[in-house]
Design an enzyme around this catalytic site. Structure first.
Site, PDB file in Angstrom:
ATOM      1  N   HIS A 170      47.909  27.898 -82.196  1.00 14.22           N
ATOM      2  CA  HIS A 170      47.960  29.077 -81.334  1.00 14.22           C
ATOM      3  C   HIS A 170      46.705  29.292 -80.500  1.00 14.22           C
ATOM      4  CE1 HIS A 170      49.023  33.061 -80.076  1.00 14.22           C
ATOM      5  NE2 HIS A 170      47.991  33.600 -80.686  1.00 14.22           N
TER       6      HIS A 170
ATOM      7  N   ARG B 144      45.785  35.579 -90.300  1.00 17.97           N
ATOM      8  CA  ARG B 144      46.726  34.523 -89.909  1.00 17.97           C
ATOM      9  C   ARG B 144      46.598  33.249 -90.732  1.00 17.97           C
ATOM     10  NH1 ARG B 144      46.191  35.457 -83.384  1.00 17.97           N
ATOM     11  NH2 ARG B 144      47.196  37.475 -83.499  1.00 17.97           N
TER      12      ARG B 144
HETATM   13  C1  LIG Z   1      51.804  33.687 -77.008  1.00 12.63           C
HETATM   14  C2  LIG Z   1      50.423  34.218 -77.167  1.00 12.63           C
HETATM   15  C3  LIG Z   1      50.218  35.543 -77.508  1.00 12.63           C
HETATM   16  C4  LIG Z   1      48.916  36.027 -77.648  1.00 12.63           C
HETATM   17  N1  LIG Z   1      48.740  37.344 -77.987  1.00 12.63           N
HETATM   18  C5  LIG Z   1      47.482  37.820 -78.124  1.00 12.63           C
HETATM   19  C6  LIG Z   1      47.268  39.191 -78.465  1.00 12.63           C
HETATM   20  O1  LIG Z   1      48.200  39.972 -78.630  1.00 12.63           O
HETATM   21  N2  LIG Z   1      45.993  39.611 -78.595  1.00 12.63           N
HETATM   22  C7  LIG Z   1      44.926  38.796 -78.414  1.00 12.63           C
HETATM   23  O2  LIG Z   1      43.786  39.233 -78.539  1.00 12.63           O
HETATM   24  N3  LIG Z   1      45.110  37.491 -78.073  1.00 12.63           N
HETATM   25  C8  LIG Z   1      46.346  36.994 -77.913  1.00 12.63           C
HETATM   26  N4  LIG Z   1      46.524  35.686 -77.580  1.00 12.63           N
HETATM   27  C9  LIG Z   1      45.353  34.860 -77.234  1.00 12.63           C
HETATM   28  C10 LIG Z   1      44.911  35.206 -75.813  1.00 12.63           C
HETATM   29  O3  LIG Z   1      46.038  35.441 -75.000  1.00 12.63           O
HETATM   30  C11 LIG Z   1      44.089  34.104 -75.150  1.00 12.63           C
HETATM   31  O4  LIG Z   1      43.114  33.644 -76.028  1.00 12.63           O
HETATM   32  C12 LIG Z   1      43.394  34.646 -73.913  1.00 12.63           C
HETATM   33  O5  LIG Z   1      44.327  35.268 -73.054  1.00 12.63           O
HETATM   34  C13 LIG Z   1      42.639  33.550 -73.182  1.00 12.63           C
HETATM   35  O6  LIG Z   1      42.131  34.092 -71.986  1.00 12.63           O
HETATM   36  P1  LIG Z   1      41.206  33.232 -71.051  1.00 12.63           P
HETATM   37  O7  LIG Z   1      40.936  34.076 -69.848  1.00 12.63           O
HETATM   38  O8  LIG Z   1      40.050  32.716 -71.820  1.00 12.63           O
HETATM   39  O9  LIG Z   1      42.077  31.960 -70.651  1.00 12.63           O
HETATM   40  P2  LIG Z   1      43.525  31.824 -69.943  1.00 12.63           P
HETATM   41  O10 LIG Z   1      44.272  33.109 -69.859  1.00 12.63           O
HETATM   42  O11 LIG Z   1      44.180  30.662 -70.603  1.00 12.63           O
HETATM   43  O12 LIG Z   1      43.169  31.450 -68.459  1.00 12.63           O
HETATM   44  C14 LIG Z   1      42.683  30.173 -68.106  1.00 12.63           C
HETATM   45  C15 LIG Z   1      42.537  30.123 -66.618  1.00 12.63           C
HETATM   46  O13 LIG Z   1      41.854  28.939 -66.259  1.00 12.63           O
HETATM   47  C16 LIG Z   1      42.560  28.256 -65.256  1.00 12.63           C
HETATM   48  N5  LIG Z   1      42.234  26.850 -65.396  1.00 12.63           N
HETATM   49  C17 LIG Z   1      42.305  26.070 -66.510  1.00 12.63           C
HETATM   50  N6  LIG Z   1      41.812  24.849 -66.249  1.00 12.63           N
HETATM   51  C18 LIG Z   1      41.428  24.861 -64.964  1.00 12.63           C
HETATM   52  C19 LIG Z   1      40.847  23.912 -64.105  1.00 12.63           C
HETATM   53  N7  LIG Z   1      40.520  22.704 -64.535  1.00 12.63           N
HETATM   54  N8  LIG Z   1      40.618  24.256 -62.812  1.00 12.63           N
HETATM   55  C20 LIG Z   1      40.922  25.493 -62.347  1.00 12.63           C
HETATM   56  N9  LIG Z   1      41.440  26.441 -63.122  1.00 12.63           N
HETATM   57  C21 LIG Z   1      41.693  26.131 -64.415  1.00 12.63           C
HETATM   58  C22 LIG Z   1      44.004  28.617 -65.462  1.00 12.63           C
HETATM   59  O14 LIG Z   1      44.724  28.431 -64.265  1.00 12.63           O
HETATM   60  C23 LIG Z   1      43.848  30.091 -65.837  1.00 12.63           C
HETATM   61  O15 LIG Z   1      43.689  30.853 -64.683  1.00 12.63           O
HETATM   62  C24 LIG Z   1      47.815  35.173 -77.451  1.00 12.63           C
HETATM   63  C25 LIG Z   1      48.016  33.837 -77.127  1.00 12.63           C
HETATM   64  C26 LIG Z   1      49.313  33.347 -77.026  1.00 12.63           C
HETATM   65  C27 LIG Z   1      49.495  31.897 -76.798  1.00 12.63           C
END
Ligand SMILES: Cc1cc2nc3c(=O)[nH]c(=O)nc-3n(C[C@H](O)[C@H](O)[C@H](O)COP(=O)(O)OP(=O)(O)OC[C@H]3O[C@@H](n4cnc5c(N)ncnc54)[C@H](O)[C@@H]3O)c2cc1C
Length: 646
Positions: free
Chosen positions: A408, A338
């Site tokens: 991103h 990327r």
């Molecule tokens: C459009 C898009 C497409 C993508 N496609 C891919 C892909 O195909 N393959 C890949 O590997 N990655 C992809 N990614 C990256 C990937 O989706 C994310 O990095 C990953 O899903 C993050 O997961 P996470 O569980 O760490 O956080 P998130 O899914 O962001 O979850 C965060 C959680 O924390 C909670 N939260 C946040 N702050 C607080 C707070 N202060 N108090 C209480 N709760 C809170 C939110 O409510 C949520 O439940 C993509 C990202 C985007 C933007």
């Protein structure tokens, strides 16, 4: 703490994790029931961790901002998740996935962590299949794979363009089972607003009930931050609007170190910005680069005519098109990583060959439609094409899509050791919220892999090593003075914000922050620009704290107040990103310092000077942060200049 101990187990790379697991301390089932764990976040990392910990017997409090765990930002992930299954028999292996990931991250990740990630990747697929995740399959029933940038093998498992949604539904069903059993207490529409420390350990959190506006206290033996990334510092990004860095930032201010804050990933295939009133950008999945071909006109006069609306892309003859990625990087072509694809697009647009507003390039499916037939292309990417058409009113089956790079993903985050523990004992960080295993650049399909690896397969082991020493510690009362002090701190901050009664909306100030970040701390950065950004960010901070206007009441549902609390943190995160980017006088991965490039315009690393994780420590209000270094020793592979040409 100036001595950072990453706690990497000794011994050969292949046996570090199994050796760790064989020697770690465990908690017996009767004791697990007496231990509470807070998990902040219900994305793929948070829900998989909460479900796994509860399944093991711990009592879990789980929080999210949205009205359902299923609405966490992870739902947006489109393209897929990597694993080294080698179903294609195309030469893949755990070692090759490890190697590609380290190389793709420009040698700024830990070898031991990345190897472990590759090692557990296969279990993730098995787990998800067992949960019923509908991965795409071949005619014979085996799981299908496609390629993503930075790899020459097909190792990406996918469910059309909705992989994140399907994986999250799997994790959510595991979580729901535990909610039903009473092992997980789930609090939706509750936002963590402060970390509570007792005797130097993380022991609880203060949350704001977003519906009533009331503050509530929760205590636990350990706290896990799974709150996602801070890409929305830039205002416009591919992230969901509610993504924010506040939970991590509160932990930083309480003493957790922040690793590699400046390392933000730019994705090359977003739908270009089309006006001033936009609040987010939409991503077109990287999987489109499997078949789609990226080009701009070869002749500057054609580019000008297209921009003026006098020519359509379909009128440009094949020989007048510059498939610049295929030209510059023959071995990887359109599937370069990327950072490389993003920089190349910017370079063509800066040189005057951009289309649309001038800040766009084409992603063209004419050739694959001819080669494979429209049905096959629809089968592979149909929902993405539909989404593009809904947003742009342009039919990508007939005219090429327009794309441009956008912020991103954030590779930086809370610094964690091999056990995923931060520098605060009892505080863990997983998924995008930690500084993670990606180094300076994340290869596609590796964030989902890392989030689920952390939640299903790593934290459930490593947290026991910490909790085994906590079995004699009784549950904490939330009446303790530490809880009262933390709650007061939050209330004071909220009152201060409500009383500013200035003239600007939160979004107006956030937009200004985003412009500074994109211009000076974005795709290309230099020393002078970064110094200027630090000054401008100090001004924005002042502007925010004297001129923001938040209507409504503090103790009520108040979305503007929610946004203001997050923006206060985004401004400070932006400052830390600029400090970190200024320190790193080299180009690596998504972090491109204009002063440090090869004669061909590629990223120029300085391994002799910057082979470290920068770990920033908070020093107090209006004091410059201090940076400690975790050296990155490469024991098992040799660092080379990244090459995607041959
Ligand atoms: C459009 C898009 C497409 C993508 N496609 C891919 C892909 O195909 N393959 C890949 O590997 N990655 C992809 N990614 C990256 C990937 O989706 C994310 O990095 C990953 O899903 C993050 O997961 P996470 O569980 O760490 O956080 P998130 O899914 O962001 O979850 C965060 C959680 O924390 C909670 N939260 C946040 N702050 C607080 C707070 N202060 N108090 C209480 N709760 C809170 C939110 O409510 C949520 O439940 C993509 C990202 C985007 C933007």
């Amino acid at each position: 703490m100036s001595q950072l101990d990453a706690k990497i187990p000794q011994g050969p790379l292949e046996s570090k994790w199994s050796k760790y697991k064989a020697n770690q301390k465990l908690v017996n089932p009767a004791n697990k029931r007496r231990l509470d764990v807070i998990v902040v976040g219900t994305g793929l990392a948070g829900s998989s961790a909460a479900a796994s910990l509860a399944e093991m017997g711990f009592h879990v409090y789980n929080f999210c901002i949205q009205d359902s765990p299923r609405r966490a930002h992870s739902i947006a992930a489109q393209g897929g998740i990597n694993a080294a299954k080698n179903y294609q028999n195309d030469g893949d292996s755990v070692y090759r996935l490890f190697y590609d990931t380290i190389k793709g991250g420009d040698y700024r990740a830990r070898e031991a962590n990345v190897y472990r990630l590759a090692e557990v990747s296969n279990s993730i697929i098995d787990q998800c299949v067992a949960q019923g995740v509908p991965f795409a399959r071949e005619y014979g029933g085996t799981l299908a794979n496609r390629s993503f940038g930075g790899a020459q093998v097909s190792r990406t498992f996918y469910s059309r363009g909705i992989t994140g949604q399907q994986l999250l539904l799997g994790a959510y069903s595991a979580l729901s089972r535990q909610v039903g059993l009473g092992k997980v207490e789930l609090f939706t529409r509750h936002e963590m607003v402060e970390l509570v420390m007792i005797d130097g350990r993380a022991r609880g959190i203060i949350v704001r009930d977003l519906v009533s506006g009331k503050l509530k206290r929760f205590s636990a033996h350990a706290v896990v931050i799974a709150s996602g990334g801070y890409g929305n510092t830039f205002f416009l990004s591919s992230n969901a609007m509610e993504c924010n860095g506040s939970a991590a930032w509160q932990c930083y201010k309480k003493g957790a170190y922040f690793g590699n804050p400046c390392m933000a990933q730019i994705h090359p295939t977003c739908i270009p910005q089309h006006g001033d009133q936009q609040s987010k950008l939409t991503l077109m999945s990287e999987s489109l680069r499997n078949d789609g071909r990226i080009w701009v006109p070869k002749k500057i006069e054609d580019a000008e005519a297209i921009r003026a609306g006098k020519l359509r892309p379909t009128q440009i003859k094949e020989e007048d098109r510059d498939y610049y990625l295929e030209r510059r990087y023959p071995a990887f072509g359109n599937l370069v990583p990327r950072d490389v694809a993003s920089r190349a697009a910017k370079e063509r647009c800066d040189a005057g060959y951009g289309v649309g507003t001038g800040q766009a390039v084409y992603l063209d499916f004419a050739e694959p439609i001819q080669r494979l037939g429209k049905d096959v292309v629809t089968e592979r990417y149909g929902n993405l094409f539909q989404m593009y058409e809904k947003i742009t009113a342009d039919n990508p089956y007939e005219t090429p899509m327009m794309i441009f790079p956008a912020i991103h993903y954030t590779m930086g985050g809370l610094w964690v050791d091999y056990e995923l523990m931060t520098t605060i004992p009892g505080l863990f960080a997983i998924g995008e919220a930690n500084f993670s295993d990606h180094g300076a650049n994340r290869l596609g399909a590796s964030a989902l892999m890392q989030g689920l690896a952390d939640g299903y397969f790593i934290l459930p082991y490593t947290i026991q090593n910490y909790l085994s020493d906590q079995i004699q510690v009784p549950r904490f009362s939330t009446d303790l003075p530490e809880f009262a002090a933390a709650e007061k701190e939050v209330m004071d901050k909220i009152n201060k914000l409500m009383n500013i009664k200035g003239k600007q909306t939160v979004d107006e100030i956030h937009k200004k922050l985003g412009q500074i970040m994109w211009e000076y701390v974005g795709m290309g950065r230099d020393e002078a620009g970064l110094k200027k950004a630090i000054e401008l960010l100090a001004d924005i901070k002042k502007e925010f704290w004297t001129d923001v206007r938040i209507p409504g009441q503090a103790i009520d549902l108040n979305i503007e107040l929610e946004k203001a609390l997050r923006l206060a943190d985004f401004i400070e995160i932006g400052e830390l990103m600029a400090h970190d980017a200024l320190d790193r006088a080299e180009s690596c991965g998504g972090h491109f310092r204009l002063e440090h490039q090869t004669p061909e315009g590629e990223a120029l690393r300085h391994d002799d000077l910057f082979a470290y994780v920068s770990c920033w420590a908070y020093q107090g209000e209006n004091k410059a942060p201090v940076m400690y270094k975790e050296p990155l020793d490469y024991e098992f592979i040799e660092r080379t200049q990244r090459n995607y040409k041959s």
